[in-house]
Design an enzyme around this catalytic site. Structure first.
Site, PDB file in Angstrom:
ATOM      1  N   ARG A 219     -13.686  -6.152   9.633  1.00 29.99           N
ATOM      2  CA  ARG A 219     -14.058  -5.088   8.646  1.00 29.99           C
ATOM      3  C   ARG A 219     -15.425  -4.807   8.648  1.00 29.99           C
ATOM      4  O   ARG A 219     -16.019  -3.754   7.877  1.00 29.99           O
ATOM      5  CB  ARG A 219     -13.447  -5.197   7.231  1.00 29.99           C
ATOM      6  CG  ARG A 219     -11.996  -5.151   7.379  1.00 29.99           C
ATOM      7  CD  ARG A 219     -11.281  -5.496   6.080  1.00 29.99           C
ATOM      8  NE  ARG A 219      -9.989  -5.508   6.013  1.00 29.99           N
ATOM      9  CZ  ARG A 219      -9.012  -4.418   5.908  1.00 29.99           C
ATOM     10  NH1 ARG A 219      -9.464  -3.278   6.185  1.00 29.99           N
ATOM     11  NH2 ARG A 219      -7.638  -4.845   6.056  1.00 29.99           N
TER      12      ARG A 219
ATOM     13  N   HIS B  11      -2.793  -4.670   2.325  1.00 29.86           N
ATOM     14  CA  HIS B  11      -4.027  -4.604   2.747  1.00 29.86           C
ATOM     15  C   HIS B  11      -4.136  -4.026   4.241  1.00 29.86           C
ATOM     16  O   HIS B  11      -5.022  -3.698   4.733  1.00 29.86           O
ATOM     17  CB  HIS B  11      -4.765  -5.756   2.547  1.00 29.86           C
ATOM     18  CG  HIS B  11      -6.360  -5.641   2.625  1.00 29.86           C
ATOM     19  ND1 HIS B  11      -6.968  -4.350   2.388  1.00 29.86           N
ATOM     20  CD2 HIS B  11      -7.207  -6.378   3.262  1.00 29.86           C
ATOM     21  CE1 HIS B  11      -8.041  -4.441   2.681  1.00 29.86           C
ATOM     22  NE2 HIS B  11      -8.520  -5.727   3.023  1.00 29.86           N
TER      23      HIS B  11
ATOM     24  N   ASP C 271       0.775  -1.158  -0.058  1.00 28.06           N
ATOM     25  CA  ASP C 271       0.062  -0.050   0.000  1.00 28.06           C
ATOM     26  C   ASP C 271       0.986   1.099   0.122  1.00 28.06           C
ATOM     27  O   ASP C 271       1.818   1.392   0.753  1.00 28.06           O
ATOM     28  CB  ASP C 271      -1.079   0.043   1.040  1.00 28.06           C
ATOM     29  CG  ASP C 271      -1.763  -1.098   1.343  1.00 28.06           C
ATOM     30  OD1 ASP C 271      -1.421  -2.302   1.153  1.00 28.06           O
ATOM     31  OD2 ASP C 271      -2.952  -0.966   1.570  1.00 28.06           O
TER      32      ASP C 271
ATOM     33  N   HIS D 281      -3.526  -8.110  -3.370  1.00 29.48           N
ATOM     34  CA  HIS D 281      -3.556  -7.281  -2.397  1.00 29.48           C
ATOM     35  C   HIS D 281      -4.346  -7.627  -1.016  1.00 29.48           C
ATOM     36  O   HIS D 281      -3.743  -7.563   0.078  1.00 29.48           O
ATOM     37  CB  HIS D 281      -4.569  -6.283  -2.871  1.00 29.48           C
ATOM     38  CG  HIS D 281      -4.667  -4.992  -1.840  1.00 29.48           C
ATOM     39  ND1 HIS D 281      -3.573  -4.283  -1.571  1.00 29.48           N
ATOM     40  CD2 HIS D 281      -5.640  -4.684  -1.195  1.00 29.48           C
ATOM     41  CE1 HIS D 281      -3.940  -3.278  -0.708  1.00 29.48           C
ATOM     42  NE2 HIS D 281      -5.347  -3.539  -0.370  1.00 29.48           N
TER      43      HIS D 281
ATOM     44  N   ASP E 207      -3.514  -0.419  -3.501  1.00 26.47           N
ATOM     45  CA  ASP E 207      -4.080   0.869  -2.696  1.00 26.47           C
ATOM     46  C   ASP E 207      -2.920   1.779  -3.300  1.00 26.47           C
ATOM     47  O   ASP E 207      -2.256   2.350  -1.974  1.00 26.47           O
ATOM     48  CB  ASP E 207      -3.890   0.457  -1.210  1.00 26.47           C
ATOM     49  CG  ASP E 207      -5.273  -0.149  -0.668  1.00 26.47           C
ATOM     50  OD1 ASP E 207      -6.065  -0.459  -1.768  1.00 26.47           O
ATOM     51  OD2 ASP E 207      -5.469  -0.282   0.327  1.00 26.47           O
TER      52      ASP E 207
ATOM     53  N   HIS F 237      -0.975   4.587  -0.787  1.00 22.25           N
ATOM     54  CA  HIS F 237      -2.043   5.591  -0.421  1.00 22.25           C
ATOM     55  C   HIS F 237      -1.618   6.804  -0.479  1.00 22.25           C
ATOM     56  O   HIS F 237      -1.861   7.926   0.309  1.00 22.25           O
ATOM     57  CB  HIS F 237      -2.240   5.421   1.083  1.00 22.25           C
ATOM     58  CG  HIS F 237      -3.190   4.046   1.451  1.00 22.25           C
ATOM     59  ND1 HIS F 237      -4.359   4.271   1.027  1.00 22.25           N
ATOM     60  CD2 HIS F 237      -3.065   2.848   2.016  1.00 22.25           C
ATOM     61  CE1 HIS F 237      -5.046   2.905   1.021  1.00 22.25           C
ATOM     62  NE2 HIS F 237      -4.215   2.296   1.777  1.00 22.25           N
TER      63      HIS F 237
ATOM     64  N   ASN G  26      -8.283  -2.680  -2.804  1.00 25.21           N
ATOM     65  CA  ASN G  26      -9.771  -2.448  -2.276  1.00 25.21           C
ATOM     66  C   ASN G  26      -9.899  -0.958  -2.451  1.00 25.21           C
ATOM     67  O   ASN G  26     -11.063  -0.528  -2.665  1.00 25.21           O
ATOM     68  CB  ASN G  26      -9.990  -2.912  -1.096  1.00 25.21           C
ATOM     69  CG  ASN G  26      -9.235  -2.202   0.175  1.00 25.21           C
ATOM     70  OD1 ASN G  26      -7.944  -2.314   0.097  1.00 25.21           O
ATOM     71  ND2 ASN G  26      -9.818  -1.360   1.104  1.00 25.21           N
ATOM     72  N   HIS G  27      -8.993  -0.073  -2.552  1.00 19.11           N
ATOM     73  CA  HIS G  27      -8.860   1.239  -2.753  1.00 19.11           C
ATOM     74  C   HIS G  27      -9.057   1.745  -4.260  1.00 19.11           C
ATOM     75  O   HIS G  27      -9.313   3.021  -4.467  1.00 19.11           O
ATOM     76  CB  HIS G  27      -8.035   2.005  -1.885  1.00 19.11           C
ATOM     77  CG  HIS G  27      -8.563   2.259  -0.430  1.00 19.11           C
ATOM     78  ND1 HIS G  27      -9.153   3.353  -0.032  1.00 19.11           N
ATOM     79  CD2 HIS G  27      -8.561   1.779   0.652  1.00 19.11           C
ATOM     80  CE1 HIS G  27      -9.442   3.460   1.225  1.00 19.11           C
ATOM     81  NE2 HIS G  27      -9.076   2.167   1.743  1.00 19.11           N
TER      82      HIS G  27
ATOM     83  N   ASP H 283      -5.862   7.390  -2.333  1.00 26.69           N
ATOM     84  CA  ASP H 283      -6.745   7.529  -1.300  1.00 26.69           C
ATOM     85  C   ASP H 283      -6.057   7.823   0.163  1.00 26.69           C
ATOM     86  O   ASP H 283      -4.939   7.281   0.389  1.00 26.69           O
ATOM     87  CB  ASP H 283      -7.749   6.241  -0.841  1.00 26.69           C
ATOM     88  CG  ASP H 283      -8.888   6.505  -1.833  1.00 26.69           C
ATOM     89  OD1 ASP H 283      -9.352   7.388  -2.457  1.00 26.69           O
ATOM     90  OD2 ASP H 283      -9.599   5.432  -2.119  1.00 26.69           O
ATOM     91  N   ARG H 284      -6.660   8.774   0.790  1.00 26.27           N
ATOM     92  CA  ARG H 284      -6.133   9.241   2.179  1.00 26.27           C
ATOM     93  C   ARG H 284      -5.043  10.224   2.053  1.00 26.27           C
ATOM     94  O   ARG H 284      -5.059  11.586   2.242  1.00 26.27           O
ATOM     95  CB  ARG H 284      -5.722   8.203   3.021  1.00 26.27           C
ATOM     96  CG  ARG H 284      -7.064   7.531   3.481  1.00 26.27           C
ATOM     97  CD  ARG H 284      -6.786   6.574   4.768  1.00 26.27           C
ATOM     98  NE  ARG H 284      -8.137   6.125   5.460  1.00 26.27           N
ATOM     99  CZ  ARG H 284      -8.642   4.731   4.965  1.00 26.27           C
ATOM    100  NH1 ARG H 284      -7.873   3.938   4.473  1.00 26.27           N
ATOM    101  NH2 ARG H 284      -9.909   4.303   5.542  1.00 26.27           N
TER     102      ARG H 284
END
Length: 599
Positions: A489, A518, A309, A419, A338, A311, A370-371, A341-342
């Site tokens: 989750r 992840h 990830d 992922h 990923d 991000h 997943n993002h 995002d963020r």
């Protein structure tokens, strides 16, 4: 317990709260009065037949349900007080989950139901508190999508601060509510599944049992969105007076030009609009031709670097490249999802990865995370960032790029890289309020890499009903105990898997190791499953969201002539960056388009 402070008047509404009010001139006085003259939600809808209840009265309570919430909002659409103005009851809630990990499905998945009353918050009994004091503690706000802002509300006299997350809320099941509740019918069962099978005899009546679908990919995927944009981009004017990075086609990319591009990104310069579209479309044209399961061949003496990830943490990404090197014939790269995002430089990180992919299409692999999904990108910032730095229609292009991105790769037929995790239970068994300590043996038939995963359809958004395999690959997590279990989750259709599950999958497919991402790990990596068939998490975003304090790492594997040796881990810490907060472009963030002046 929430901290108490002087009385405050927040501008955030705890859910769409049902309030019993007097018709006074001052709205805050109305909200605070809680005298039963007219019961309405904050949107003005009448609460018909308001209830009298007392969750502190043991004689009126038949049981309890405790739900742990990891995010806000919880999925409760409206709360209501008792006619006394005390307590808080679930008046209306979401009866489902829109997508894996949906915060607004947490209450439903955790087993909360309409007309349950809030008994305890973080272990503190609040059943006798005034309604607004409970609301301040829950701070269960919901976005008014029509206005694009959080709705306003009153506040309680205790001045409670919102309870810290994660927070456990105990709900009381009230006699009157339970008496009027319908007897649960059997949950949904897919055609072809025999619910009388001994495997299902102990399931609750409301458990769902669904077929494990693996939709087949189309022979040729064509995107009308991309084709329309292709024509529009061709007619765009060339940039004038641009002093930053440029993309003039695949031949313009090399190590020096990409290094210059990254440095320009760090200095706040972007690709021109036309160049950005051209690079993204060229990358799409490569990705769309790849299989859902990609294959990487590493020659003897060469290596591959697996990146977890990222991000949108550009300055950490650049530091990682200074340690691990750039993609090359000697060092292939696999970016394991990923990307965005963020982090507030998701656009720059994404265009750097796409530049790598177009420069070396066979030496750089990309796995979807997943993002890389529309819903996540909308809420967690990437789409907002695209709209601010470029324009809104570019979000449609990236949605297509992410749908075209493979879900997993195999390195030298030995190492599975994905992922999230590996295929989940078949059939899909779920019921509300599943205990996280539950483990069950849920798969009798293994899934093949070449026959099923490689040709499965990825050109869609994650949906556990339509494509459970995709959700497993993007969302699932390992656990220490054998068997499958429900994921923390908090969304139906997401599972944990034990070491026996990963061993069976790898053994069946002739694999000897799985690398996944992840999850944040303190050292940047972790052997979640050890032994002959290890499963290892690698996470490459240090000090995740500027708060986690974790190290990051990338995993390096080398072909020693007999096998892929390693992995060796290149660890690194977070680097200084401009004072732009994580989540700045997310919904509600200071740089989100709705908080920007009109252009």
């Amino acid at each position: 317990m929430a901290q108490m402070s002087s009385m405050r008047r927040p501008a955030l509404l705890p859910a769409a709260v049902a309030v019993c009010t007097l018709l006074a001139a001052d709205r805050h006085q109305q909200l605070a009065s809680l005298v039963l003259l007219r019961c309405v939600t904050a949107e003005g809808n009448k609460v018909r037949e308001p209830k009298t209840f007392d969750a502190s009265d043991a004689s009126s309570v038949t049981g309890s349900v405790t739900v742990e919430y990891k995010k806000r909002p919880f999925g409760v659409l409206a709360y209501a007080p008792s006619t006394s103005g005390k307590g808080a009851m679930i008046w209306k809630m979401n009866e489902g989950s829109r997508y894996p990990g949906d915060p607004q499905g947490q209450a439903f998945v955790g087993g909360a139901k309409q007309f349950m009353a809030v008994k305890k918050v973080a272990g503190v009994d609040v059943s006798t508190w005034d309604f607004w004091d409970i609301m301040d503690l829950l701070d269960d706000k919901i976005l008014d999508n029509s206005a694009g802002i959080f709705q306003s509300s009153g506040s309680g006299s205790m001045g409670n601060k919102p309870a810290e997350l994660p927070v456990s809320i105990e709900y009381a099941v009230l006699k009157d509510a339970a008496a009027g509740a319908p007897v649960p019918s059997h949950g949904e069962t897919s055609p072809g599944i025999d619910r009388s099978d001994d495997r299902f005899k102990d399931l609750p009546r409301d458990a769902t049992i669904k077929e494990y679908k693996i939709p087949v990919a189309p022979a040729n995927y064509q995107s009308q969105v991309v084709e329309t944009l292709r024509g529009a981009v061709a007619s765009m004017p060339e940039p004038v007076g641009h002093n930053g990075p440029r993309y003039m086609g695949p031949s313009s990319l090399n190590e020096a030009s990409i290094r210059q591009m990254v440095q320009s990104f760090k200095n706040g310069q972007l690709l021109p609009m036309k160049d950005a579209y051209k690079l993204a479309i060229d990358a799409f044209d490569i990705l769309v031709k790849e299989k859902t399961l990609g294959r990487i061949n590493v020659p003897v003496g060469k290596k591959v670097t697996v990146v977890g990830d990222l991000h949108g943490q550009l300055f950490d990404f650049d530091h990682m490249l200074s340690l691990a090197g750039f993609p090359s014939a000697d060092n292939q790269f696999l970016f394991n999802g990923d990307f965005v995002d963020r982090g507030p430089w998701s656009v720059e990180v994404m265009f750097t990865i796409l530049a790598f992919k177009v420069w070396q299409p066979n030496g750089v692999g990309m796995n979807r995370g997943n993002h890389e999904a529309e819903m996540a990108n909308h809420f967690y910032g990437f789409f907002g960032e695209l709209e601010v730095k470029y324009e809104k229609r570019m979000t449609d292009l990236f949605a297509e790029i992410f749908r075209a991105t493979p879900l997993c790769h195999v390195i030298n037929n030995e190492i599975f890289v994905v992922h999230g995790g590996i295929p989940g239970p078949d059939p899909r068994v779920w019921w509300k309020g599943m205990d996280n300590q539950i483990s069950f043996d849920g798969r009798q038939l293994q899934i093949s890499l070449s026959d099923e995963i490689e040709n499965s359809n990825r050109f869609m958004e994650p949906n556990p009903d339509e494509n459970p395999l995709m959700v497993d690959l993007l969302w699932s997590d390992p656990k220490g105990k054998d068997g499958y279990g429900p994921s923390g989750r908090m969304s139906s259709g997401i599972y944990l898997f034990g070491p026996d599950v990963s061993k069976n999958f790898m053994e069946y497919n002739g694999l000897r190791m799985t690398l996944r991402s992840h999850e944040v790990k303190a050292q940047g990596y972790r052997y979640d499953h050890e032994g002959q068939y290890p499963l290892i998490t690698v996470f490459s975003a240090p000090n995740y969201v500027d708060k986690a304090g974790n190290m990051a790492s990338v995993a390096v594997l080398t072909n020693d002539g007999t096998k892929m040796a390693g992995p060796e881990f290149v660890q690194y810490s977070a680097q200084p960056h401009p004072d732009v907060p994580s989540g700045a472009y997310a919904v509600g963030g200071p740089l989100h388009p709705e908080n920007q002046p009109a252009r």
